[in-house]
Design a protein around this motif. Structure first.
Motif, PDB file in Angstrom:
ATOM      1  N   LEU A 242       0.830  -1.349  -0.132  1.00 14.43           N
ATOM      2  CA  LEU A 242      -0.110   0.036   0.038  1.00 14.43           C
ATOM      3  C   LEU A 242       0.932   1.295   0.124  1.00 14.43           C
ATOM      4  N   ALA A 243       1.915   1.265   0.999  1.00 12.86           N
ATOM      5  CA  ALA A 243       2.751   2.458   0.675  1.00 12.86           C
ATOM      6  C   ALA A 243       3.636   2.725  -0.610  1.00 12.86           C
ATOM      7  N   ALA A 244       3.815   1.438  -1.392  1.00 12.56           N
ATOM      8  CA  ALA A 244       4.200   1.589  -2.909  1.00 12.56           C
ATOM      9  C   ALA A 244       3.219   2.300  -3.582  1.00 12.56           C
ATOM     10  N   LEU A 245       1.851   1.800  -3.630  1.00  7.88           N
ATOM     11  CA  LEU A 245       1.081   2.670  -4.279  1.00  7.88           C
ATOM     12  C   LEU A 245       0.978   4.110  -4.144  1.00  7.88           C
ATOM     13  N   LEU A 246       1.043   4.344  -2.702  1.00  8.12           N
ATOM     14  CA  LEU A 246       0.711   5.788  -2.118  1.00  8.12           C
ATOM     15  C   LEU A 246       1.626   6.521  -2.868  1.00  8.12           C
ATOM     16  N   VAL A 247       3.093   6.001  -2.886  1.00 11.19           N
ATOM     17  CA  VAL A 247       4.227   6.821  -3.394  1.00 11.19           C
ATOM     18  C   VAL A 247       3.978   7.106  -4.986  1.00 11.19           C
ATOM     19  N   ILE A 248       3.532   5.994  -5.698  1.00  8.12           N
ATOM     20  CA  ILE A 248       3.257   6.143  -7.155  1.00  8.12           C
ATOM     21  C   ILE A 248       2.313   7.145  -7.325  1.00  8.12           C
ATOM     22  N   VAL A 249       1.302   7.004  -6.549  1.00  6.21           N
ATOM     23  CA  VAL A 249      -0.021   8.169  -6.591  1.00  6.21           C
ATOM     24  C   VAL A 249       0.596   9.439  -6.433  1.00  6.21           C
TER      25      VAL A 249
END
Length: 481
Positions: A242-249
């Motif tokens: 989820l942290a990786a998705l947040l970084v991408i967004v």
């Protein structure tokens, strides 16, 4: 359109049709036969394989597969099951929302196979006809692909759109596609709420219950994940993902945060360099090699591209899960998420390369034939996307294959963003794994593939969902763009 052009188009369609009959890797491999015929048999110039999109899929699928191997996917399924069992009377609406958001998070609809038997079990225990939630939930698992920040369809749309002058980011796509697709799913769920006969009034179902073996098969077991103990390492893997998705967004929403790097560019009129051996190196080749020579100038600072950002973040997250979450790479490779993702890579590779080869060679003819129609009715490109998707079981492949053609026809970016949900049409012929699996998971036998093939349990919710989603997305895109 001359005879040769029609014949070559038939080869393209034939390759897609035959590939869809075999399914899986055959979609990409048999597209290679069509590509070989066009290039070697008819002398067409090969198009460009969609390497950027393929690299992103590999990175995202590797990350999601590692999370599944760590047990993180089981935790997400447990969370969804708790909510469904807490509100069983609302399962026709809640089940598609669960499968939708699971796909949004992971980027593939193949994560729902564990949840689908649970949906059926809850419906049966509540006396609800399982066809109602199961049909919509299967549709929702694929609709979520156009709403996921790491799905190939979304990333390909952004990459191709930016290359064609439509400045769009992943968050802006999701701001349109997510609310539009939720509206479509809720419309499909509402239409399914009283679909078919209730179980206590269904003569075929009641006849089954008179057979003790059938009764035991239908009601004798309970599908659940709630008895499975989830280790702390699995929860850590989910947090990393989820942290990786947040970084991408965040990077997509605020590109100024991205690092910059210098590049060199040849000035117009700069000469080539001839070596003593007689080999000539062009100015552009020198620039790419980082050689500063007369006639060259330092180019402006360039931001790191989002396709590279996604790959870097996803691969890093996968590594962190391996190191800190006891995720087994061997288990990830054997898991359904990684395997289905690699199948998608091969399919997109073959299909998109075949389509680009044909359309790039006949771009002028296509523009002359379709320009008047799309100029007067630009939304009609949605019908083209949908029909192609009926043949191609991949939304990412439809985007990669057809979006460049749509831009070349002069269709505006906001229009194409508005019709993005229409790239899902492969429910029309019920041969996709998620639909077939849903039929098998429904122990009541109410979720069916009909005698005449097209009268199946997914047709009505699929058509309602895609039509509603496309209309809402189109209106939102016109409003905000």
């Amino acid at each position: 359109m001359d005879i040769l052009m029609i014949l070559e188009l038939l080869i393209v369609l034939g390759a897609l049709w035959v590939g869809s009959r075999y399914g899986s890797l055959a979609l990409g491999a048999i597209s290679g036969i069509g590509l070989a015929l066009l290039v070697f048999g008819f002398g067409l110039k090969p198009g460009n394989p969609p390497t950027d999109v393929i690299y992103i899929i590999i990175a995202a699928v590797t990350c999601a597969g590692i999370m599944q191997a760590s047990g993180g996917m089981d935790w997400l399924i447990q969370i969804a099951e708790r909510m469904l069992r807490k509100h069983p009377d609302r399962i026709t609406f809640l089940a598609p929302l669960c499968t939708f958001f699971l796909t949004v998070l992971v980027g593939t609809g193949h994560v729902v196979y564990t949840l689908m038997p649970i949906i059926c079990d809850i419906a049966l225990k509540k006396g609800i006809r399982p066809e109602r939630p199961c049909g919509v939930a299967s549709i929702a698992s694929q609709v979520g692909i156009t709403c996921s920040p790491i799905a190939a369809a979304v990333v390909a749309f952004v990459t191709i759109s930016n290359a064609n002058g439509f400045d769009i980011t992943i968050p802006r796509v999701l701001m349109i596609s997510i609310p539009a697709c939720i509206c479509g799913l809720m419309a499909a769920a509402a239409a399914s709420y009283h679909r078919g006969l209730d179980l206590d009034k269904d003569p075929q179902f009641q006849a089954k219950l008179k057979d003790p073996e059938q009764y035991k098969y239908i009601y004798g077991s309970t599908a659940t994940t709630l008895d499975k103990e989830i280790p702390a390492s699995a929860k850590r893997a989910v947090y990393i993902f989820l942290a990786a998705l947040l970084v991408i967004v965040i990077f997509a929403a605020f590109p100024d945060l991205l690092p910059e790097y210098k590049t060199l560019k040849a000035v117009k009129g700069a000469g080539d360099m001839t070596l003593a051996s007689g080999v000539t190196i062009t100015a552009d080749q020198l620039a790419k090699a980082g050689v500063v020579a007369e006639g060259f100038t330092e180019h402006h600072m360039v931001d790191l591209k989002m396709n590279l950002v996604i790959q870097i973040v996803m691969i890093t997250a996968a590594a962190l899960m391996i190191i800190f979450c006891k995720a087994s790479p061997k288990k990830a490779v054997a898991g359904p998420v990684w395997q289905s993702g690699m199948v998608a890579v091969v399919a997109i590779y073959g299909i998109a390369w075949l389509a680009d080869t044909y359309f790039s060679n006949y771009l002028g003819e296509m523009q002359n034939m379709l320009a008047d129609v799309v100029k007067q009715y630009p939304w009609s490109i949605a019908l083209v996307f949908f029909l192609v998707s009926v043949l191609i079981n991949s939304q990412g492949a439809v985007v990669v294959a057809m979006l460049p053609l749509a831009y070349s026809l002069g269709i505006a970016g906001p229009v194409l963003l508005g019709v993005l949900p229409s790239v899902y049409g492969y429910f029309f012929i019920p041969n996709y794994p998620s639909d077939i699996a849903t039929v098998n998971f429904d122990r009541s036998g109410t979720t069916i593939i009909g005698k005449y093939l097209l009268n199946h349990s997914f047709m009505m919710p699929g058509l309602i969902c895609v039509t509603t989603s496309t209309i809402v997305a189109y209106l939102l895109s016109m409003l905000f763009n």
